[in-house]
Design a protein around this motif. Structure first.
Motif, PDB file in Angstrom:
ATOM      1  N   ASP A   1       9.125  24.593  -5.512  1.00  0.00           N
ATOM      2  CA  ASP A   1       8.046  24.356  -5.216  1.00  0.00           C
ATOM      3  C   ASP A   1       7.337  25.805  -5.206  1.00  0.00           C
ATOM      4  OD1 ASP A   1       7.596  21.969  -7.131  1.00  0.00           O
ATOM      5  OD2 ASP A   1       7.999  21.444  -4.982  1.00  0.00           O
ATOM      6  N   LEU A   2       8.187  26.391  -3.857  1.00  0.00           N
ATOM      7  CA  LEU A   2       7.452  27.356  -2.784  1.00  0.00           C
ATOM      8  C   LEU A   2       8.179  28.795  -3.872  1.00  0.00           C
ATOM      9  CD1 LEU A   2       9.735  26.524  -0.232  1.00  0.00           C
ATOM     10  CD2 LEU A   2       7.059  25.948  -0.442  1.00  0.00           C
ATOM     11  N   PRO A   3       6.928  30.164  -3.485  1.00  0.00           N
ATOM     12  CA  PRO A   3       6.525  31.427  -4.247  1.00  0.00           C
ATOM     13  C   PRO A   3       8.511  31.728  -3.743  1.00  0.00           C
ATOM     14  CG  PRO A   3       5.144  31.345  -2.428  1.00  0.00           C
ATOM     15  CD  PRO A   3       5.553  29.817  -2.131  1.00  0.00           C
ATOM     16  N   ARG A   4       9.004  32.300  -4.496  1.00  0.00           N
ATOM     17  CA  ARG A   4       9.884  32.931  -4.931  1.00  0.00           C
ATOM     18  C   ARG A   4       9.768  34.021  -4.146  1.00  0.00           C
ATOM     19  NH1 ARG A   4      13.371  35.962  -7.257  1.00  0.00           N
ATOM     20  NH2 ARG A   4      12.694  37.004  -9.187  1.00  0.00           N
TER      21      ARG A   4
ATOM     22  N   ARG B   1       5.380  31.397   2.360  1.00  0.00           N
ATOM     23  CA  ARG B   1       5.798  30.331   2.255  1.00  0.00           C
ATOM     24  C   ARG B   1       6.287  29.289   3.166  1.00  0.00           C
ATOM     25  NH1 ARG B   1      10.931  30.752  -0.922  1.00  0.00           N
ATOM     26  NH2 ARG B   1      11.842  29.408   0.697  1.00  0.00           N
ATOM     27  N   ILE B   2       6.457  30.225   4.995  1.00  0.00           N
ATOM     28  CA  ILE B   2       6.455  29.739   6.022  1.00  0.00           C
ATOM     29  C   ILE B   2       5.133  28.416   5.997  1.00  0.00           C
ATOM     30  CG2 ILE B   2       5.876  29.775   8.509  1.00  0.00           C
ATOM     31  CD1 ILE B   2       7.751  32.193   8.255  1.00  0.00           C
ATOM     32  N   ARG B   3       3.455  29.089   5.743  1.00  0.00           N
ATOM     33  CA  ARG B   3       2.551  28.398   5.794  1.00  0.00           C
ATOM     34  C   ARG B   3       2.586  27.321   5.317  1.00  0.00           C
ATOM     35  NH1 ARG B   3      -1.861  27.151   2.692  1.00  0.00           N
ATOM     36  NH2 ARG B   3      -0.582  28.793   1.108  1.00  0.00           N
ATOM     37  N   ILE B   4       3.206  27.454   3.200  1.00  0.00           N
ATOM     38  CA  ILE B   4       3.081  26.272   3.008  1.00  0.00           C
ATOM     39  C   ILE B   4       3.640  25.139   3.423  1.00  0.00           C
ATOM     40  CG2 ILE B   4       4.106  25.439   0.668  1.00  0.00           C
ATOM     41  CD1 ILE B   4       2.713  28.621  -0.663  1.00  0.00           C
ATOM     42  N   THR B   5       5.485  25.056   3.750  1.00  0.00           N
ATOM     43  CA  THR B   5       6.263  24.214   3.961  1.00  0.00           C
ATOM     44  C   THR B   5       5.223  23.690   6.006  1.00  0.00           C
ATOM     45  OG1 THR B   5       7.603  25.766   5.398  1.00  0.00           O
ATOM     46  CG2 THR B   5       8.328  25.215   3.315  1.00  0.00           C
TER      47      THR B   5
ATOM     48  N   ALA C   1       8.966  14.419   6.126  1.00  0.00           N
ATOM     49  CA  ALA C   1       9.550  15.035   7.037  1.00  0.00           C
ATOM     50  C   ALA C   1      10.231  15.390   7.352  1.00  0.00           C
ATOM     51  CB  ALA C   1       8.591  14.197   9.046  1.00  0.00           C
ATOM     52  N   ARG C   2      11.051  14.857   7.057  1.00  0.00           N
ATOM     53  CA  ARG C   2      12.596  15.379   7.709  1.00  0.00           C
ATOM     54  C   ARG C   2      13.067  16.532   6.761  1.00  0.00           C
ATOM     55  NH1 ARG C   2      14.588  14.472  13.606  1.00  0.00           N
ATOM     56  NH2 ARG C   2      14.307  12.261  13.777  1.00  0.00           N
ATOM     57  N   HIS C   3      12.735  16.391   5.186  1.00  0.00           N
ATOM     58  CA  HIS C   3      12.975  17.012   4.888  1.00  0.00           C
ATOM     59  C   HIS C   3      12.189  18.341   4.454  1.00  0.00           C
ATOM     60  CE1 HIS C   3      13.701  19.000   0.580  1.00  0.00           C
ATOM     61  NE2 HIS C   3      12.597  18.868   0.183  1.00  0.00           N
ATOM     62  N   ALA C   4      10.826  18.219   4.789  1.00  0.00           N
ATOM     63  CA  ALA C   4       9.908  19.422   4.905  1.00  0.00           C
ATOM     64  C   ALA C   4      10.415  20.000   6.421  1.00  0.00           C
ATOM     65  CB  ALA C   4       8.621  18.405   5.276  1.00  0.00           C
TER      66      ALA C   4
ATOM     67  N   ASP D   1       0.807  -1.295  -0.095  1.00  0.00           N
ATOM     68  CA  ASP D   1      -0.203  -0.511   0.246  1.00  0.00           C
ATOM     69  C   ASP D   1       1.036   1.277  -0.192  1.00  0.00           C
ATOM     70  OD1 ASP D   1      -1.766  -1.518   0.572  1.00  0.00           O
ATOM     71  OD2 ASP D   1      -1.919  -1.633   2.180  1.00  0.00           O
ATOM     72  N   LEU D   2       2.238   1.183  -0.893  1.00  0.00           N
ATOM     73  CA  LEU D   2       3.251   2.944  -0.649  1.00  0.00           C
ATOM     74  C   LEU D   2       2.215   4.004  -1.356  1.00  0.00           C
ATOM     75  CD1 LEU D   2       6.185   1.169  -0.600  1.00  0.00           C
ATOM     76  CD2 LEU D   2       5.718   1.505   1.161  1.00  0.00           C
ATOM     77  N   ASP D   3       2.147   3.482  -2.177  1.00  0.00           N
ATOM     78  CA  ASP D   3       0.952   4.218  -3.308  1.00  0.00           C
ATOM     79  C   ASP D   3      -0.331   5.011  -2.437  1.00  0.00           C
ATOM     80  OD1 ASP D   3       3.165   4.534  -5.365  1.00  0.00           O
ATOM     81  OD2 ASP D   3       2.017   2.797  -6.358  1.00  0.00           O
ATOM     82  N   ASP D   4      -1.134   4.206  -2.151  1.00  0.00           N
ATOM     83  CA  ASP D   4      -2.047   4.633  -0.770  1.00  0.00           C
ATOM     84  C   ASP D   4      -1.327   5.886   0.299  1.00  0.00           C
ATOM     85  OD1 ASP D   4      -3.313   3.286  -2.532  1.00  0.00           O
ATOM     86  OD2 ASP D   4      -3.464   1.200  -0.650  1.00  0.00           O
ATOM     87  N   TRP D   5      -0.166   5.979   0.786  1.00  0.00           N
ATOM     88  CA  TRP D   5       0.096   6.607   1.499  1.00  0.00           C
ATOM     89  C   TRP D   5       1.222   8.014   1.260  1.00  0.00           C
ATOM     90  CZ3 TRP D   5      -2.210   6.326   5.537  1.00  0.00           C
ATOM     91  CH2 TRP D   5      -3.255   5.008   6.105  1.00  0.00           C
ATOM     92  N   SER D   6       1.415   7.636  -0.175  1.00  0.00           N
ATOM     93  CA  SER D   6       2.514   8.734  -0.837  1.00  0.00           C
ATOM     94  C   SER D   6       1.968  10.276  -0.622  1.00  0.00           C
ATOM     95  CB  SER D   6       3.190   8.326  -2.168  1.00  0.00           C
ATOM     96  OG  SER D   6       1.878   8.653  -2.831  1.00  0.00           O
ATOM     97  N   VAL D   7       2.544  10.908  -0.610  1.00  0.00           N
ATOM     98  CA  VAL D   7       2.875  12.560  -0.280  1.00  0.00           C
ATOM     99  C   VAL D   7       4.320  12.843  -1.299  1.00  0.00           C
ATOM    100  CG1 VAL D   7       2.685  14.873   0.856  1.00  0.00           C
ATOM    101  CG2 VAL D   7       1.712  12.682   1.202  1.00  0.00           C
ATOM    102  N   PRO D   8       3.681  13.793  -2.530  1.00  0.00           N
ATOM    103  CA  PRO D   8       4.438  14.209  -2.751  1.00  0.00           C
ATOM    104  C   PRO D   8       5.264  15.161  -1.937  1.00  0.00           C
ATOM    105  CG  PRO D   8       2.259  14.547  -4.243  1.00  0.00           C
ATOM    106  CD  PRO D   8       1.880  14.216  -2.935  1.00  0.00           C
ATOM    107  N   PRO D   9       6.106  14.996  -2.737  1.00  0.00           N
ATOM    108  CA  PRO D   9       7.632  15.848  -2.015  1.00  0.00           C
ATOM    109  C   PRO D   9       7.130  17.096  -2.110  1.00  0.00           C
ATOM    110  CG  PRO D   9       8.772  14.777  -3.600  1.00  0.00           C
ATOM    111  CD  PRO D   9       7.320  13.974  -3.482  1.00  0.00           C
ATOM    112  N   LEU D  10       8.127  17.999  -1.843  1.00  0.00           N
ATOM    113  CA  LEU D  10       8.327  19.894  -1.697  1.00  0.00           C
ATOM    114  C   LEU D  10       9.182  19.918  -1.804  1.00  0.00           C
ATOM    115  CD1 LEU D  10       6.211  21.712  -1.365  1.00  0.00           C
ATOM    116  CD2 LEU D  10       6.743  22.342   0.795  1.00  0.00           C
ATOM    117  N   ALA D  11       9.682  20.464  -2.470  1.00  0.00           N
ATOM    118  CA  ALA D  11      11.112  21.087  -3.104  1.00  0.00           C
ATOM    119  C   ALA D  11      11.269  22.671  -2.919  1.00  0.00           C
ATOM    120  CB  ALA D  11      11.934  20.950  -3.986  1.00  0.00           C
ATOM    121  N   GLU D  12      12.205  23.729  -2.710  1.00  0.00           N
ATOM    122  CA  GLU D  12      12.325  24.570  -2.171  1.00  0.00           C
ATOM    123  C   GLU D  12      11.925  25.341  -3.603  1.00  0.00           C
ATOM    124  OE1 GLU D  12      13.313  28.376  -1.609  1.00  0.00           O
ATOM    125  OE2 GLU D  12      13.952  26.763   0.066  1.00  0.00           O
TER     126      GLU D  12
END
Length: 194
Positions: free
Chosen positions: A111-114, A150-154, A182-185, A98-109
């Motif tokens: 992806d945030l407003p500049r 940016r703080i809100r999104i992260t 979560a560590r990356h986020a 069930d890995l795909d059932d739980w996955s959350v797309p990663p967030l990268a720099e």
């Protein structure tokens, strides 16, 4: 001789019944641990929520460490459950389906407003010193707004990932992947809070 065979047969049935009972007790222990882990995980998630609201960068890693320890306990328990299931059913539960059932797309720099800079201004026509100050005030306000976004999104991403990790405790591979995200986020969120 017939009585000895009967006694031996009854003894074997009794031993088999005890073995099955121990197996079901072990499954019950695994279920109890999973239930308790999810309750504790929910409490830890609420603690994380408060820390994110306070923007306490230093305390969040300890919360993530507690979730890692909890997830490791559940992973060991789920491995025990797989062994018991193999004994009872002749096959093991697949913990990774069930890995795909739980996955959350990663967030990268990216992806945030500049955050805007003075170089983003279109042909600033600073005629007076007052024009320059006004432009700097407007830029500072925009930078503040983007910084808050940016703080809100992260923070929202970190909340989502941790919540999904707690929900996925019964699927250790998914939990490990989510706690890694979560560590990356957290790192991304902490860089925005500075």
């Amino acid at each position: 001789m017939y009585e000895d065979d009967l006694d031996r047969g009854l003894r074997n049935v009794e031993l088999a019944v005890r073995a099955v009972q121990r197996a079901f007790d072990e499954i019950g222990r695994c279920n109890d641990l999973l239930d308790q882990a999810q309750v504790t995980g929910t409490e830890v998630t609420l603690e994380l929520e408060a820390l994110l609201g306070q923007r306490d960068r230093t305390a969040v890693p300890a919360v993530l460490d507690r979730l890692d320890v909890l997830a490791a306990e559940v992973a060991r328990s789920e491995a025990d459950r797989a062994v018991v299931s193999r004994i009872l059913d002749g096959e093991a539960d697949d913990l990774g389906d069930d890995l795909d059932d739980w996955s959350v797309p990663p967030l990268a720099e990216h992806d945030l407003p500049r955050v805007p800079t003075v170089h983003d201004l279109e042909n600033p026509r600073d005629v007076t010193l007052e024009d320059l100050w006004e432009r700097d005030r407007a830029l500072a306000a925009e930078r503040q707004r983007v910084g808050q976004e940016r703080i809100r999104i992260t923070a929202e991403h970190l909340r989502t990932v941790v919540g999904r990790a707690v929900e996925s405790f019964g699927t250790p591979d998914a939990t490990a992947e989510l706690l890694s995200e979560a560590r990356h986020a957290y790192t991304l969120w902490a860089s925005c809070v500075r």
